[in-house]
Write an enzyme that holds these catalytic residues in place. Structure first.
Site, PDB file in Angstrom:
ATOM      1  N   VAL A  76       0.701  -1.205  -0.022  1.00 24.56           N
ATOM      2  CA  VAL A  76      -0.025  -0.007   0.075  1.00 24.56           C
ATOM      3  C   VAL A  76       1.062   1.139   0.132  1.00 24.56           C
ATOM      4  O   VAL A  76       1.609   1.334   0.666  1.00 24.56           O
ATOM      5  CB  VAL A  76      -0.845  -0.009   1.089  1.00 24.56           C
ATOM      6  CG1 VAL A  76      -1.795   1.232   1.396  1.00 24.56           C
ATOM      7  CG2 VAL A  76      -1.706  -1.292   1.172  1.00 24.56           C
ATOM      8  N   CYS A  77       0.692   2.040  -0.994  1.00 28.90           N
ATOM      9  CA  CYS A  77       1.743   3.234  -1.086  1.00 28.90           C
ATOM     10  C   CYS A  77       1.510   4.182  -0.046  1.00 28.90           C
ATOM     11  O   CYS A  77       0.174   4.524   0.584  1.00 28.90           O
ATOM     12  CB  CYS A  77       1.236   4.382  -2.158  1.00 28.90           C
ATOM     13  SG  CYS A  77       2.211   5.574  -2.432  1.00 28.90           S
ATOM     14  N   ILE A  78       2.602   4.312   0.696  1.00 34.88           N
ATOM     15  CA  ILE A  78       2.590   5.019   2.296  1.00 34.88           C
ATOM     16  C   ILE A  78       2.047   6.632   1.961  1.00 34.88           C
ATOM     17  O   ILE A  78       1.149   6.963   2.878  1.00 34.88           O
ATOM     18  CB  ILE A  78       3.959   4.681   2.901  1.00 34.88           C
ATOM     19  CG1 ILE A  78       3.810   5.431   4.315  1.00 34.88           C
ATOM     20  CG2 ILE A  78       4.982   5.500   2.117  1.00 34.88           C
ATOM     21  CD1 ILE A  78       4.877   4.917   5.300  1.00 34.88           C
TER      22      ILE A  78
END
Lengths: 131, 119, 85
Positions: A76-78
């Site tokens: 998940v893109c931070i």
């Protein structure tokens, strides 16, 4: 073949369910799913706080179960996640937030993981929602 | 040999996060020295129109960051001619040096790049 | 190098036509399948996701080859790359 999925649609978008059905068929066909990268609104699917009505398919739970069953690399893109309130314990501590909500099986990481996956995949398939 | 990526940005600058999140992919790709090209299409062309004042909306300066793309090694920048025309825009309205491409050239760009991402 | 273009939105069916090489293929998903109601006049190989066609009651409009998920996967494998609009 090595597939990588990029998902940017919100949890309630048909594209998010479509991506899951595609991923299931992909593995059943004998291909490898190297990474699933959740970007933009798709980061919400990784929240453990989603509640679905009893008579509706729980896509969030299905995605999580699928990821865990096949031990997939679900990233998940931070940056996208933090903006949208999807945080793990580490980030909750860092930003002194009252709680964390990242579901088991997902990991927060940077766009480098997307680029790495794009560079190494045989096929990249992007599931996106409304423009 | 690195895989070449064409990033297509289709969202207007101040309508949400899409324009910013497309740019983030481009900048991070550039930081990793990856061969990336960028094409602005549909509402995305508004990102390139000059004299914007993002501070009016308390937004970060996206146009300024677009100008930084060549510094990140992303120099292959394109804008769709038909998208400009549909919006009454010309190359003169743009604040960034980009190549204007027609539909046929866009089809070629898509064909030439090994991966294409559209946000 | 031939590409499979996945089109999810109805408006994109018209706008993307000119941007897609003649030898590429198009797969309609989601609301994009509504485009099947009118003659599309596409030169490209045209596919549509079966569940989306059926959900919208569009089976009688058969301009596209309906595909299920395993066929969707196979299509992605058989084209050099997949572009999503």
């Amino acid at each position: 073949m090595k597939f990588v999925l990029l998902i940017s649609s919100a949890p309630q978008s048909p594209a998010t369910r479509r991506a899951l059905r595609f991923a299931e068929a992909l593995l059943e066909s004998g291909h490898r799913l190297e990474r699933v990268f959740f970007y933009q609104e798709a980061v919400h699917i990784a929240s453990k706080l989603l509640v679905y009505p009893q008579d509706e398919p729980n896509i969030a739970q299905q995605w999580q179960a699928f990821i865990q069953q096949h031990q997939l690399d679900a990233v998940v893109c931070i940056a996208a996640a933090l903006r949208r309130g999807v945080v793990d314990e580490g980030e909750a501590q860092r930003y002194q937030l009252q709680a964390s909500n990242l579901a088991q099986g997902y990991a927060l990481s940077g766009l480098g993981q997307l680029h790495e996956a794009v560079q190494q995949a045989d096929r990249l398939v992007h599931f996106r929602g409304q423009a | 040999m690195s895989v070449s990526v064409l990033l297509i940005s289709r969202s207007s600058p101040w309508s949400g996060l899409a324009a910013r999140e497309a740019l983030d992919i481009a900048l991070s790709g550039g930081a990793f020295d990856l061969p990336m090209s960028m094409l602005w299409l549909d509402e995305g062309v508004w990102q390139l129109v000059g004299e914007q004042q993002p501070q009016q909306l308390e937004q970060k300066n996206l146009p300024a960051q677009l100008s930084a793309l060549p510094m990140f090694g992303i120099e292959k920048l394109y804008v769709a001619q038909h998208s400009l025309e549909q919006r009454g825009l010309t190359e003169a309205d743009l604040m960034l040096e980009v190549s204007v491409v027609d539909a046929g050239q866009i089809a070629q760009l898509i064909e030439q790049h090994q991966q294409v991402l559209s946000l | 190098m031939t590409s499979l273009h996945i089109i999810n939105h109805l408006a994109d069916v018209k706008t993307c036509q000119a941007l897609i090489a003649d030898t590429d293929a198009v797969l309609l998903c989601g609301d994009a399948v509504y485009a099947l109601r009118q003659p599309l006049g596409l030169t490209h190989r045209l596919y549509a996701l079966a569940e989306d066609v059926q959900a919208r009651g569009l089976e009688s409009f058969n301009q596209a080859k309906s595909v299920d998920y395993p066929e969707f996967v196979a299509l992605c494998a058989s084209y050099t790359k997949v572009v999503a609009w």
